[in-house]
Design an enzyme around this catalytic site. Structure first.
Site, PDB file in Angstrom:
ATOM      1  N   GLY A  92       0.831  -1.208   0.000  1.00 28.72           N
ATOM      2  CA  GLY A  92       0.000   0.000   0.000  1.00 28.72           C
ATOM      3  C   GLY A  92       0.855   1.243   0.000  1.00 28.72           C
ATOM      4  O   GLY A  92       2.065   1.193   0.229  1.00 28.72           O
ATOM      5  N   SER A  93       0.205   2.362  -0.260  1.00 26.53           N
ATOM      6  CA  SER A  93       0.952   3.602  -0.484  1.00 26.53           C
ATOM      7  C   SER A  93       1.470   4.220   0.807  1.00 26.53           C
ATOM      8  O   SER A  93       2.241   5.170   0.760  1.00 26.53           O
ATOM      9  CB  SER A  93       0.059   4.615  -1.196  1.00 26.53           C
ATOM     10  OG  SER A  93      -1.041   4.926  -0.367  1.00 26.53           O
ATOM     11  N   CYS A  94       1.068   3.692   1.972  1.00 28.98           N
ATOM     12  CA  CYS A  94       1.353   4.455   3.194  1.00 28.98           C
ATOM     13  C   CYS A  94       2.366   3.840   4.162  1.00 28.98           C
ATOM     14  O   CYS A  94       3.265   4.539   4.614  1.00 28.98           O
ATOM     15  CB  CYS A  94       0.062   4.733   3.930  1.00 28.98           C
ATOM     16  SG  CYS A  94      -1.053   5.709   2.922  1.00 28.98           S
ATOM     17  N   PHE A  95       2.191   2.559   4.505  1.00 30.18           N
ATOM     18  CA  PHE A  95       3.002   2.017   5.602  1.00 30.18           C
ATOM     19  C   PHE A  95       4.508   2.180   5.348  1.00 30.18           C
ATOM     20  O   PHE A  95       5.227   2.723   6.186  1.00 30.18           O
ATOM     21  CB  PHE A  95       2.678   0.535   5.836  1.00 30.18           C
ATOM     22  CG  PHE A  95       1.390   0.286   6.582  1.00 30.18           C
ATOM     23  CD1 PHE A  95       0.583   1.348   6.978  1.00 30.18           C
ATOM     24  CD2 PHE A  95       0.984  -0.994   6.902  1.00 30.18           C
ATOM     25  CE1 PHE A  95      -0.603   1.133   7.671  1.00 30.18           C
ATOM     26  CE2 PHE A  95      -0.192  -1.227   7.598  1.00 30.18           C
ATOM     27  CZ  PHE A  95      -0.993  -0.161   7.969  1.00 30.18           C
TER      28      PHE A  95
ATOM     29  N   ASP B  79       5.496   5.930   5.110  1.00 32.16           N
ATOM     30  CA  ASP B  79       5.414   6.652   6.379  1.00 32.16           C
ATOM     31  C   ASP B  79       6.474   6.175   7.370  1.00 32.16           C
ATOM     32  O   ASP B  79       7.062   6.977   8.101  1.00 32.16           O
ATOM     33  CB  ASP B  79       4.018   6.510   6.993  1.00 32.16           C
ATOM     34  CG  ASP B  79       2.971   7.259   6.175  1.00 32.16           C
ATOM     35  OD1 ASP B  79       3.361   8.013   5.253  1.00 32.16           O
ATOM     36  OD2 ASP B  79       1.766   7.098   6.446  1.00 32.16           O
TER      37      ASP B  79
END
Ligand code: UGA
Length: 447
Positions: free
Chosen positions: A272-275, A278
């Site tokens: 996914g684009s976040c974990f 981030d």
């Protein structure tokens, strides 16, 4: 649009567009702003430019009722009372956060607010490292608007916690709202907007500093990612012990309320684009302040290695992968999305290719996006059965419901030999006991 819009949102990606659609669904006049003209046109027609359940219907209704409009002209923001910044904050090569979209948007926004006579509230919804709202955002806004935060302008950090695939539901029923600001008026104005939005169902509102609000978002994603790497570690241990299954372990520990049963599914590693983005941004941010967050580096390393584990399981079944045909079932980073950003499937495919395997992949939704990345490096199948045809091994990479329906015969009929690696643990091991079936986290003599 006849009525004056109350809210403008800069950045019509997942977060911005889902926020816009849900605001409009509650009768709030909303205008979406994006530099991508094609995206704007699509939204104006009530068509979602990205796949998200419920979004299309919501957009269509909102556009029809003239509660939602879209434009590439940021000047319209001045006609609204509040502007949310929901532009992307991608990761850079060294892991650090790229704030260029934030900087451009705040600078443009500041200029259009220069002549605005009344008060305007700016809300940073994008994920940004601590100090960004009160640092570059404030500085760029004040410089370009020639106004002062706390006087003509209000400023809040207000991170978003929605998940792809359930974004609309998450936006309508959040477990909390976090508002970070340095002045009471800004926080009061944003709370008032949310009170209007949620009515009697207003979730707990955490009022804090901008820096704390920004860190809440990173802490949340770092915790969730660590929970996944934790259970994957336990899965890798369980896999070495015949008769032990990580599902039982997760179920048992999840009953302890201090641990909690959610987010304990072991698999091929988070995507996914976040974990990943981030965690890398947080690691980079704090390393630059002379603290090494060893735990989060381990979370990331565990995640990276999990792809090797999956490939290793295929090797356990086949021996050398050279010239072997491997069917990869599932490309999306999780089910019900066409998103392959940071997907474990891509890491696994790259490993398989490196080892000389011939890869054929099938995914109900993510093939077009995969073609943009992998083009003709692999073959693409039209359905699961044709992917299995002539394959020496099948690897289940995404937990799509349709893959749960597969029965032993599907594999036996089509494959040269029914070698299966279930990286999502979606098949029933008992049903597949007669086949060469390995599941992540299930102890077996074959593992
Ligand atoms: C994640 C967070 O869950 C959201 O709260 C956050 O707002 C969002 O990132 C963001 O920062 O924008 P999302 O990326 O949509 O949301 O996906 P998740 O549902 O959290 O799944 C992430 C990855 O972890 C997927 O690859 C999923 O398969 C994996 N996962 C999740 C597991 O392997 N096991 C689990 O038990 C849960």
């Amino acid at each position: 649009m006849k009525q004056k819009p109350a809210v403008s949102i800069v950045g019509m990606g997942y977060v911005g567009l889902c926020t816009a659609a849900t605001f409009a669904s509650r009768g709030i006049q909303t205008i979406g702003i994006d530099i991508d003209q094609a995206r704007v046109e699509q939204i104006r027609k009530g068509k979602a430019p990205l796949h998200e359940p419920q979004l299309d219907t919501m957009l269509k209704n909102a556009v029809k009722k003239k509660l939602l409009d879209a434009t590439s002209e940021i000047s319209v923001a001045a006609d609204t009372e509040t502007t949310f910044l929901a532009v992307g904050t991608p990761g850079q090569q060294d892991g650090s956060i790229d704030l260029s979209y934030i900087k451009n948007a705040t600078e443009d926004l500041g200029s259009v607010l220069r002549e605005k006579p009344g008060y305007h509230l700016i809300v940073v919804k994008s994920t940004v490292v601590p100090g960004t709202t009160n640092g570059v955002v404030k500085r760029f806004l004040e410089q370009s608007s020639r106004k002062t935060i706390g006087a003509g302008l209000g400023l809040c950090a207000n991170p978003e916690f929605l998940k792809e695939g359930t974004a609309i539901n998450d936006a309508l029923h959040p477990d909390k709202i976090v508002i970070g600001s340095n002045d009471k008026k800004s926080a009061d104005e944003l709370t008032r907007l949310y009170r209007h939005f949620y009515g009697s169902k207003l979730p707990p509102v955490i009022l804090t500093s901008p820096e704390a609000a920004e860190l809440v978002k990173y802490a949340s994603n770092a915790f969730l990612a660590t929970k996944v790497s934790f259970i994957n570690t336990i899965a890798n241990i369980a896999q070495q012990i015949p008769g032990v299954d990580v599902g039982t372990i997760a179920e048992a520990i999840g009953l302890d309320p201090r641990i909690g049963g959610l987010f304990l599914k072991s698999g091929p590693g988070y995507g996914g684009s976040c974990f990943h983005k981030d965690l890398q941004a947080l690691i980079n941010y704090i390393q630059n302040r002379n603290y090494d967050p060893v735990l989060f580096r381990a979370t990331e390393e565990t995640n990276k290695q999990q792809a090797n584990r999956v490939v290793g399981m295929a090797e356990n079944l086949l021996g050398s992968l050279s010239s072997k045909r491997v069917a990869v079932l599932g490309l999306a980073f999780k089910k019900d999305t066409d998103d392959i950003r940071e997907a474990a499937s891509i890491r696994v495919i790259n490993q398989l290719k490196k080892k000389g395997a011939r890869v054929v992949a099938y995914d109900p939704m993510a093939i077009p996006n995969t073609k943009k990345t992998l083009s003709d490096q692999i073959d693409y199948a039209e359905n699961a059965h044709s992917a299995l045809k002539g394959a020496d091994c099948a690897i289940i990479m995404t937990e799509w419901d349709q893959f749960r329906q597969l029965v032993p015969k599907d594999f036996q009929t089509h494959m040269t030999a029914p070698n299966i690696v279930d990286a999502r643990r979606i098949l029933d091991p008992k049903q597949f006991a007669q086949l060469n079936y390995l599941a992540i986290g299930t102890g077996s003599v074959k593992a």
